[in-house]
Write an enzyme that holds these catalytic residues in place. Structure first.
Site, PDB file in Angstrom:
ATOM      1  N   GLY A 112       0.935  -1.328   0.169  1.00  0.00           N
ATOM      2  CA  GLY A 112       0.059   0.017   0.050  1.00  0.00           C
ATOM      3  C   GLY A 112       0.836   1.346   0.018  1.00  0.00           C
TER       4      GLY A 112
ATOM      5  CG  ASN B 129       5.102  -6.730  -0.129  1.00  0.00           C
ATOM      6  OD1 ASN B 129       4.412  -5.709  -0.021  1.00  0.00           O
ATOM      7  ND2 ASN B 129       5.678  -6.969   1.577  1.00  0.00           N
TER       8      ASN B 129
HETATM    9  C1  LIG Z   1     -10.015 -13.430  -6.783  1.00  0.00           C
HETATM   10  C2  LIG Z   1     -10.065 -12.225  -5.837  1.00  0.00           C
HETATM   11  C3  LIG Z   1     -10.350 -10.937  -6.795  1.00  0.00           C
HETATM   12  C4  LIG Z   1      -9.737  -9.799  -6.069  1.00  0.00           C
HETATM   13  C5  LIG Z   1      -9.198  -9.656  -5.013  1.00  0.00           C
HETATM   14  C6  LIG Z   1      -9.560  -8.468  -4.260  1.00  0.00           C
HETATM   15  C7  LIG Z   1      -8.546  -8.001  -3.333  1.00  0.00           C
HETATM   16  C8  LIG Z   1      -7.307  -8.486  -3.084  1.00  0.00           C
HETATM   17  C9  LIG Z   1      -7.034  -8.923  -1.626  1.00  0.00           C
HETATM   18  C10 LIG Z   1      -6.117  -8.123  -0.959  1.00  0.00           C
HETATM   19  C11 LIG Z   1      -5.491  -6.872  -1.351  1.00  0.00           C
HETATM   20  C12 LIG Z   1      -4.826  -6.321  -0.095  1.00  0.00           C
HETATM   21  C13 LIG Z   1      -3.611  -5.332  -0.472  1.00  0.00           C
HETATM   22  C14 LIG Z   1      -2.616  -5.268   0.745  1.00  0.00           C
HETATM   23  C15 LIG Z   1      -1.772  -4.122   0.649  1.00  0.00           C
HETATM   24  C16 LIG Z   1      -0.911  -4.079   1.863  1.00  0.00           C
HETATM   25  O1  LIG Z   1      -0.397  -2.820   2.157  1.00  0.00           O
HETATM   26  S1  LIG Z   1      -0.449  -5.230   3.081  1.00  0.00           S
HETATM   27  C17 LIG Z   1       0.633  -4.630   3.987  1.00  0.00           C
HETATM   28  C18 LIG Z   1       2.124  -4.929   3.349  1.00  0.00           C
HETATM   29  N1  LIG Z   1       3.217  -4.550   4.262  1.00  0.00           N
HETATM   30  C19 LIG Z   1       4.133  -5.180   4.616  1.00  0.00           C
HETATM   31  O2  LIG Z   1       4.315  -6.414   4.014  1.00  0.00           O
HETATM   32  C20 LIG Z   1       5.275  -4.496   5.428  1.00  0.00           C
HETATM   33  C21 LIG Z   1       5.247  -5.288   6.778  1.00  0.00           C
HETATM   34  N2  LIG Z   1       5.952  -4.630   7.528  1.00  0.00           N
HETATM   35  C22 LIG Z   1       7.453  -4.491   7.386  1.00  0.00           C
HETATM   36  O3  LIG Z   1       8.080  -5.292   6.472  1.00  0.00           O
HETATM   37  C23 LIG Z   1       8.458  -3.980   8.477  1.00  0.00           C
HETATM   38  O4  LIG Z   1       7.543  -3.429   9.544  1.00  0.00           O
HETATM   39  C24 LIG Z   1       9.001  -2.450   7.985  1.00  0.00           C
HETATM   40  C25 LIG Z   1      10.027  -2.818   6.896  1.00  0.00           C
HETATM   41  C26 LIG Z   1       8.123  -1.804   7.266  1.00  0.00           C
HETATM   42  C27 LIG Z   1       9.643  -2.011   8.911  1.00  0.00           C
HETATM   43  O5  LIG Z   1      10.625  -2.613   9.784  1.00  0.00           O
HETATM   44  P1  LIG Z   1      10.712  -2.298  11.103  1.00  0.00           P
HETATM   45  O6  LIG Z   1      11.193  -0.797  11.387  1.00  0.00           O
HETATM   46  O7  LIG Z   1      11.797  -3.229  11.687  1.00  0.00           O
HETATM   47  O8  LIG Z   1       9.413  -2.258  11.497  1.00  0.00           O
HETATM   48  P2  LIG Z   1       8.841  -3.322  12.547  1.00  0.00           P
HETATM   49  O9  LIG Z   1       8.983  -4.585  11.865  1.00  0.00           O
HETATM   50  O10 LIG Z   1       9.398  -3.465  14.112  1.00  0.00           O
HETATM   51  O11 LIG Z   1       7.314  -3.098  12.699  1.00  0.00           O
HETATM   52  C28 LIG Z   1       6.609  -2.554  14.001  1.00  0.00           C
HETATM   53  C29 LIG Z   1       5.392  -2.982  14.304  1.00  0.00           C
HETATM   54  O12 LIG Z   1       4.446  -2.812  13.236  1.00  0.00           O
HETATM   55  C30 LIG Z   1       3.976  -4.065  13.050  1.00  0.00           C
HETATM   56  N3  LIG Z   1       3.590  -4.001  11.469  1.00  0.00           N
HETATM   57  C31 LIG Z   1       4.533  -3.669  10.552  1.00  0.00           C
HETATM   58  N4  LIG Z   1       4.016  -3.562   9.360  1.00  0.00           N
HETATM   59  C32 LIG Z   1       2.478  -3.721   9.540  1.00  0.00           C
HETATM   60  C33 LIG Z   1       1.338  -3.873   8.593  1.00  0.00           C
HETATM   61  N5  LIG Z   1       1.437  -3.463   7.307  1.00  0.00           N
HETATM   62  N6  LIG Z   1       0.397  -3.958   9.210  1.00  0.00           N
HETATM   63  C34 LIG Z   1      -0.033  -4.502  10.564  1.00  0.00           C
HETATM   64  N7  LIG Z   1       1.106  -4.524  11.416  1.00  0.00           N
HETATM   65  C35 LIG Z   1       2.554  -4.145  10.948  1.00  0.00           C
HETATM   66  C36 LIG Z   1       4.970  -5.071  13.480  1.00  0.00           C
HETATM   67  O13 LIG Z   1       4.462  -6.265  13.470  1.00  0.00           O
HETATM   68  C37 LIG Z   1       5.206  -4.449  14.707  1.00  0.00           C
HETATM   69  O14 LIG Z   1       4.375  -4.427  15.440  1.00  0.00           O
HETATM   70  P3  LIG Z   1       4.442  -4.699  17.153  1.00  0.00           P
HETATM   71  O15 LIG Z   1       5.499  -5.922  17.623  1.00  0.00           O
HETATM   72  O16 LIG Z   1       5.195  -3.394  17.439  1.00  0.00           O
HETATM   73  O17 LIG Z   1       3.093  -4.652  17.746  1.00  0.00           O
END
Ligand SMILES: CC/C=C\C/C=C\C/C=C\CCC/C=C/C(=O)SCCNC(=O)CCNC(=O)[C@H](O)C(C)(C)COP(=O)(O)OP(=O)(O)OC[C@H]1O[C@@H](n2cnc3c(N)ncnc32)[C@H](O)[C@@H]1OP(=O)(O)O
Length: 203
Positions: A55, A78
């Site tokens: 996103g 991703n």
């Molecule tokens: C047939 C069907 C037809 C049609 C289908 C229709 C629809 C399709 C369906 C779905 C579409 C969905 C589209 C989705 C889009 C998205 O954006 S999904 C999210 C993707 N994001 C990620 O993968 C990133 C994840 N995060 C990271 O990799 C890392 O956090 C970071 C590199 C950004 C930063 O690293 P750090 O500084 O080390 O941070 P932390 O790892 O410490 O994270 C802090 C804290 O936050 C939590 N967290 C991180 N990212 C997310 C997130 N995106 N959502 C929720 N929570 C997240 C992480 O777990 C930590 O939590 P706590 O431990 O502090 O509680």
């Protein structure tokens, strides 16, 4: 600006173990944000100060120009790595940015690019040292603001209206697709595992 992170993408907890009406509302809000940003008459420049997955990448691509900080950051759609898929308007936006073939590879592999790789394929327009990202964005903005507004806006609309109209006419169907997809047991399991892996990575 949050150092190191431009946007971590959608907050997965907003569609993990939620009621259908809650995920509907979440997706409707995302559609609104995208349509407003992608369709904005203003010049929009993303100063990508750090990681920008999924996103986050979509928001950056919705802007007119992207400046990204150099460093160990990544950007890309991703979704497949999380076991989910990028909806058609994410795909179209990426195709409009980097072309069909690169998008096809990028999406299937759930590719996250380094700033240099992203610049090479045109996913970002410019890379700058982290402490100068805003400065670079401001400099670029000055160039864009010198163009007669009415001509720039009409041109932008001509380039973007097809996607805007397409999504606008399919909003309900798109919300239905999202909610029915993410509410599947198998998808909920994948999301749960992914959230756990993020927390483990941290500890
Ligand atoms: C047939 C069907 C037809 C049609 C289908 C229709 C629809 C399709 C369906 C779905 C579409 C969905 C589209 C989705 C889009 C998205 O954006 S999904 C999210 C993707 N994001 C990620 O993968 C990133 C994840 N995060 C990271 O990799 C890392 O956090 C970071 C590199 C950004 C930063 O690293 P750090 O500084 O080390 O941070 P932390 O790892 O410490 O994270 C802090 C804290 O936050 C939590 N967290 C991180 N990212 C997310 C997130 N995106 N959502 C929720 N929570 C997240 C992480 O777990 C930590 O939590 P706590 O431990 O502090 O509680």
């Amino acid at each position: 600006m949050v150092p190191n992170i431009f946007s971590a993408g959608l907050d997965i907890t907003e569609f993990y173990q939620k009621k259908p009406e809650e995920t509907d509302a979440f997706w409707r809000t995302l559609q609104d944000v995208f349509l407003r940003l992608y369709g904005s008459k203003l010049v929009t420049i993303a100063a990508i100060s750090g990681h920008s997955p999924a996103g986050g990448c979509l928001l950056a691509m919705a802007c007119d120009y992207r400046v990204m900080a150099t460093g160990k950051y990544t950007i890309g759609l991703n979704e497949t790595l999380l076991g989910i898929i990028a909806p058609f308007w994410f795909i179209e936006t990426m195709k409009n940015t980097i072309g069909h073939r690169e998008t096809e590879k990028s999406l299937q592999l759930g590719k996250l690019y380094s700033p240099e790789q992203a610049e090479n394929i045109g996913l970002v327009d410019q890379i700058c040292p982290p402490d100068d990202v805003l400065g670079c964005a401001r400099k670029e903005m000055v160039k864009w603001l010198k163009i007669p507004d009415h001509a720039r806006i009409l041109t932008k609309q001509l380039m973007r209206n097809e996607l805007i109209n397409n999504l606008s006419s399919k909003r309900k169907e798109d919300i239905y697709n999202f909610t029915s997809f993410v509410q599947k047991d198998s998808i909920q399991r994948s999301l749960g595992l992914y959230l756990e892996s993020l927390k483990k990575k941290k500890s």
